[in-house]
Design a protein around this motif. Structure first.
Motif, PDB file in Angstrom:
ATOM      1  N   LEU A   1      -0.853  15.885 -13.928  1.00  0.00           N
ATOM      2  CA  LEU A   1      -1.378  17.330 -13.722  1.00  0.00           C
ATOM      3  C   LEU A   1      -0.299  18.214 -14.279  1.00  0.00           C
ATOM      4  CD1 LEU A   1      -3.687  18.915 -12.488  1.00  0.00           C
ATOM      5  CD2 LEU A   1      -2.749  18.753 -10.425  1.00  0.00           C
ATOM      6  N   SER A   2       1.048  18.075 -13.922  1.00  0.00           N
ATOM      7  CA  SER A   2       1.952  19.069 -14.366  1.00  0.00           C
ATOM      8  C   SER A   2       2.075  19.006 -16.067  1.00  0.00           C
ATOM      9  CB  SER A   2       3.450  18.828 -13.897  1.00  0.00           C
ATOM     10  OG  SER A   2       3.237  18.717 -12.341  1.00  0.00           O
ATOM     11  N   GLY A   3       1.884  17.676 -16.438  1.00  0.00           N
ATOM     12  CA  GLY A   3       2.163  17.904 -17.931  1.00  0.00           C
ATOM     13  C   GLY A   3       0.708  18.465 -18.721  1.00  0.00           C
ATOM     14  N   TRP A   4      -0.142  18.585 -17.961  1.00  0.00           N
ATOM     15  CA  TRP A   4      -1.391  19.318 -18.448  1.00  0.00           C
ATOM     16  C   TRP A   4      -1.440  20.801 -18.322  1.00  0.00           C
ATOM     17  CZ3 TRP A   4      -5.528  21.875 -15.752  1.00  0.00           C
ATOM     18  CH2 TRP A   4      -6.628  22.311 -16.615  1.00  0.00           C
TER      19      TRP A   4
ATOM     20  N   ALA B   1       3.695  25.844 -10.353  1.00  0.00           N
ATOM     21  CA  ALA B   1       4.653  25.562  -9.647  1.00  0.00           C
ATOM     22  C   ALA B   1       4.338  25.018  -8.322  1.00  0.00           C
ATOM     23  CB  ALA B   1       4.850  27.190  -9.271  1.00  0.00           C
ATOM     24  N   THR B   2       3.162  24.911  -7.862  1.00  0.00           N
ATOM     25  CA  THR B   2       2.812  24.118  -6.633  1.00  0.00           C
ATOM     26  C   THR B   2       2.942  22.503  -6.846  1.00  0.00           C
ATOM     27  OG1 THR B   2       1.024  25.782  -6.053  1.00  0.00           O
ATOM     28  CG2 THR B   2       0.929  23.580  -5.219  1.00  0.00           C
ATOM     29  N   CYS B   3       2.577  22.135  -8.236  1.00  0.00           N
ATOM     30  CA  CYS B   3       2.911  20.963  -8.370  1.00  0.00           C
ATOM     31  C   CYS B   3       4.253  20.399  -8.546  1.00  0.00           C
ATOM     32  CB  CYS B   3       1.986  20.492  -9.936  1.00  0.00           C
ATOM     33  SG  CYS B   3       0.346  20.648  -9.732  1.00  0.00           S
ATOM     34  N   ARG B   4       5.143  21.240  -9.234  1.00  0.00           N
ATOM     35  CA  ARG B   4       6.426  20.883  -9.403  1.00  0.00           C
ATOM     36  C   ARG B   4       7.120  21.056  -7.891  1.00  0.00           C
ATOM     37  NH1 ARG B   4       8.089  24.728 -14.610  1.00  0.00           N
ATOM     38  NH2 ARG B   4       7.193  23.472 -16.117  1.00  0.00           N
ATOM     39  N   GLU B   5       6.739  21.792  -7.128  1.00  0.00           N
ATOM     40  CA  GLU B   5       7.280  21.901  -5.798  1.00  0.00           C
ATOM     41  C   GLU B   5       6.756  20.501  -4.996  1.00  0.00           C
ATOM     42  OE1 GLU B   5       6.146  25.255  -3.838  1.00  0.00           O
ATOM     43  OE2 GLU B   5       7.505  26.511  -4.938  1.00  0.00           O
ATOM     44  N   TRP B   6       5.584  20.040  -5.258  1.00  0.00           N
ATOM     45  CA  TRP B   6       5.002  18.978  -4.518  1.00  0.00           C
ATOM     46  C   TRP B   6       5.771  17.604  -5.129  1.00  0.00           C
ATOM     47  CZ3 TRP B   6      -1.035  17.623  -5.621  1.00  0.00           C
ATOM     48  CH2 TRP B   6      -1.194  16.435  -4.674  1.00  0.00           C
ATOM     49  N   LEU B   7       5.960  17.460  -6.340  1.00  0.00           N
ATOM     50  CA  LEU B   7       6.657  16.462  -6.866  1.00  0.00           C
ATOM     51  C   LEU B   7       8.185  16.337  -6.376  1.00  0.00           C
ATOM     52  CD1 LEU B   7       6.497  14.030  -8.900  1.00  0.00           C
ATOM     53  CD2 LEU B   7       7.190  15.386 -10.741  1.00  0.00           C
ATOM     54  N   ALA B   8       8.613  17.669  -6.354  1.00  0.00           N
ATOM     55  CA  ALA B   8       9.966  17.709  -5.655  1.00  0.00           C
ATOM     56  C   ALA B   8      10.254  17.102  -4.017  1.00  0.00           C
ATOM     57  CB  ALA B   8      10.590  19.054  -5.904  1.00  0.00           C
ATOM     58  N   SER B   9       9.202  17.627  -3.447  1.00  0.00           N
ATOM     59  CA  SER B   9       9.099  17.074  -2.059  1.00  0.00           C
ATOM     60  C   SER B   9       8.864  15.494  -2.045  1.00  0.00           C
ATOM     61  CB  SER B   9       8.073  17.687  -1.357  1.00  0.00           C
ATOM     62  OG  SER B   9       8.047  19.283  -1.309  1.00  0.00           O
ATOM     63  N   LEU B  10       8.041  15.068  -2.939  1.00  0.00           N
ATOM     64  CA  LEU B  10       7.859  13.547  -2.775  1.00  0.00           C
ATOM     65  C   LEU B  10       9.088  12.656  -3.037  1.00  0.00           C
ATOM     66  CD1 LEU B  10       4.490  13.179  -4.219  1.00  0.00           C
ATOM     67  CD2 LEU B  10       5.165  12.777  -2.191  1.00  0.00           C
ATOM     68  N   GLU B  11       9.875  13.388  -4.224  1.00  0.00           N
ATOM     69  CA  GLU B  11      11.303  12.768  -4.486  1.00  0.00           C
ATOM     70  C   GLU B  11      12.145  13.041  -3.657  1.00  0.00           C
ATOM     71  OE1 GLU B  11      11.607  11.232  -7.249  1.00  0.00           O
ATOM     72  OE2 GLU B  11       9.909  11.654  -8.509  1.00  0.00           O
ATOM     73  N   LYS B  12      12.292  13.743  -2.476  1.00  0.00           N
ATOM     74  CA  LYS B  12      13.090  13.844  -1.428  1.00  0.00           C
ATOM     75  C   LYS B  12      12.769  12.931  -0.466  1.00  0.00           C
ATOM     76  CE  LYS B  12      14.069  18.801  -2.034  1.00  0.00           C
ATOM     77  NZ  LYS B  12      14.187  20.025  -1.585  1.00  0.00           N
TER      78      LYS B  12
ATOM     79  N   CYS C   1       0.855  -1.068  -0.060  1.00  0.00           N
ATOM     80  CA  CYS C   1      -0.016   0.056  -0.140  1.00  0.00           C
ATOM     81  C   CYS C   1       0.870   1.189   0.082  1.00  0.00           C
ATOM     82  CB  CYS C   1      -0.873  -0.039   1.165  1.00  0.00           C
ATOM     83  SG  CYS C   1      -2.242  -1.407   0.949  1.00  0.00           S
ATOM     84  N   PHE C   2       1.972   1.315   0.785  1.00  0.00           N
ATOM     85  CA  PHE C   2       2.794   2.480   0.739  1.00  0.00           C
ATOM     86  C   PHE C   2       3.390   2.598  -0.432  1.00  0.00           C
ATOM     87  CE2 PHE C   2       6.902   4.387   1.651  1.00  0.00           C
ATOM     88  CZ  PHE C   2       6.435   5.234   2.276  1.00  0.00           C
ATOM     89  N   VAL C   3       3.784   1.519  -1.329  1.00  0.00           N
ATOM     90  CA  VAL C   3       4.393   1.862  -2.749  1.00  0.00           C
ATOM     91  C   VAL C   3       3.341   2.404  -3.608  1.00  0.00           C
ATOM     92  CG1 VAL C   3       5.436   0.617  -4.480  1.00  0.00           C
ATOM     93  CG2 VAL C   3       6.275   0.024  -2.272  1.00  0.00           C
ATOM     94  N   ALA C   4       2.189   1.684  -3.439  1.00  0.00           N
ATOM     95  CA  ALA C   4       1.122   2.165  -4.431  1.00  0.00           C
ATOM     96  C   ALA C   4       0.943   3.747  -4.051  1.00  0.00           C
ATOM     97  CB  ALA C   4      -0.113   1.141  -4.442  1.00  0.00           C
ATOM     98  N   TYR C   5       0.800   4.049  -2.810  1.00  0.00           N
ATOM     99  CA  TYR C   5       0.340   5.203  -2.369  1.00  0.00           C
ATOM    100  C   TYR C   5       1.442   6.388  -2.913  1.00  0.00           C
ATOM    101  CZ  TYR C   5      -0.654   9.136   0.843  1.00  0.00           C
ATOM    102  OH  TYR C   5      -1.176  10.267   1.583  1.00  0.00           O
ATOM    103  N   LEU C   6       2.585   6.294  -2.984  1.00  0.00           N
ATOM    104  CA  LEU C   6       3.507   6.936  -3.271  1.00  0.00           C
ATOM    105  C   LEU C   6       3.621   7.020  -4.823  1.00  0.00           C
ATOM    106  CD1 LEU C   6       6.693   6.744  -1.259  1.00  0.00           C
ATOM    107  CD2 LEU C   6       4.894   8.533  -0.937  1.00  0.00           C
ATOM    108  N   SER C   7       3.426   5.966  -5.622  1.00  0.00           N
ATOM    109  CA  SER C   7       3.308   5.896  -6.903  1.00  0.00           C
ATOM    110  C   SER C   7       2.138   6.666  -7.736  1.00  0.00           C
ATOM    111  CB  SER C   7       3.358   4.466  -7.332  1.00  0.00           C
ATOM    112  OG  SER C   7       4.501   3.761  -6.988  1.00  0.00           O
ATOM    113  N   ALA C   8       1.169   6.313  -6.937  1.00  0.00           N
ATOM    114  CA  ALA C   8      -0.223   7.033  -7.480  1.00  0.00           C
ATOM    115  C   ALA C   8       0.028   8.538  -7.555  1.00  0.00           C
ATOM    116  CB  ALA C   8      -1.403   6.465  -6.665  1.00  0.00           C
ATOM    117  N   GLN C   9       0.446   8.857  -6.182  1.00  0.00           N
ATOM    118  CA  GLN C   9       0.489  10.537  -6.179  1.00  0.00           C
ATOM    119  C   GLN C   9       1.373  11.108  -7.080  1.00  0.00           C
ATOM    120  OE1 GLN C   9       1.317  12.552  -2.367  1.00  0.00           O
ATOM    121  NE2 GLN C   9       0.553  10.772  -1.264  1.00  0.00           N
ATOM    122  N   LYS C  10       2.819  10.543  -7.469  1.00  0.00           N
ATOM    123  CA  LYS C  10       3.811  11.040  -8.311  1.00  0.00           C
ATOM    124  C   LYS C  10       2.959  10.822  -9.916  1.00  0.00           C
ATOM    125  CE  LYS C  10       7.949   9.597  -5.763  1.00  0.00           C
ATOM    126  NZ  LYS C  10       8.979   8.780  -5.830  1.00  0.00           N
TER     127      LYS C  10
END
Length: 239
Positions: free
Chosen positions: A130-133, A164-175, A115-124
């Protein structure tokens, strides 16, 4: 138009071409207005509806991470207390309920990890889509060329604030140290599985000890009956 005028029926062809161009121009204007209207509706959905909902989602995810951190601290405290746990039954053989609880814990750990792996993968994946759109709303670079030999620097139009919010969100998840967490969960699951196997061996030893105890008790009772019979015979012979 010049070609039409050069011909015999140039006047008629010229009028016809003018009418066609005027009609085409009118249709182009209608298409532009329609595109502008659709674009305004999309931007309204993006800024008025999507952005507040996404901010609310972020606040909910922040609360979720906070609850996960509090749960982790509680589990860490419980594990610390277990290391110093002491009671009269500690160290004895486990029973079926203990082994079943260990097996359930192993299953929950595997499920938790998945569930943890699926949770992070779904968010990313969601943020990337959303960033692509949202990136489609960025206007292409426009070069402002002067009459001089060298051109002016390119003028870049920034995208919507939500991008910018989405990019910061994705960068935070990558960290996030998600790989370390996954490895720790898998390692803990292996330890629990080893404990389950050990409990099975303990149950085998317990059954063996119980069998030996029953055999010893049976032999002790047989010896007592034999002893009583011998003592009774000796007593009767004396009399």
């Amino acid at each position: 138009m010049r070609n039409c005028n050069a011909k015999r029926d140039g006047l008629y062809s010229g009028d016809k071409t003018r009418a066609e161009v005027k009609d085409l121009h009118s249709r182009i204007l209608v298409a532009i207005r329609s595109a502008e209207t659709i674009s305004e509706r999309i931007e309204k959905v993006r800024d008025v509806e999507l952005q507040p909902q996404l901010i609310e989602l972020l606040h909910g995810l922040m609360r979720n991470w906070k609850i996960m951190m509090e749960s982790h601290e509680t589990q860490n405290r419980i594990m610390f207390e277990v290391t110093s746990f002491n009671c009269p039954t500690y160290g004895k053989f486990c029973n079926d309920s203990h082994r079943l609880a260990t097996l359930q814990l192993v299953a929950e750990l595997h499920n938790w990890c998945s569930c943890f792996v699926a949770y992070l993968s779904a968010q990313k994946a969601y943020i990337a889509a959303l960033s692509g759109w949202l990136s489609k709303f960025i206007a292409p670079e426009v070069e402002l060329r002067s009459k001089k030999r060298f051109s002016a620097p390119a003028l870049v139009v920034n995208g919507p604030p939500l991008l910018a919010t989405c990019r910061e969100w994705l960068a935070s998840l990558e960290k996030l140290p998600n790989e370390a967490v996954i490895c720790a969960l898998k390692s803990f699951g292996k330890d629990m599985h080893a404990l389950w196997v050990q409990q099975g061996e303990e149950q085998k030893q317990k059954r063996k000890v119980d069998g030996l105890a029953k055999e010893l008790q049976r032999k002790a009772l047989a010896f007592q009956r034999t002893e009583s019979r011998v003592l009774g015979t000796n007593y009767q012979s004396r009399n």
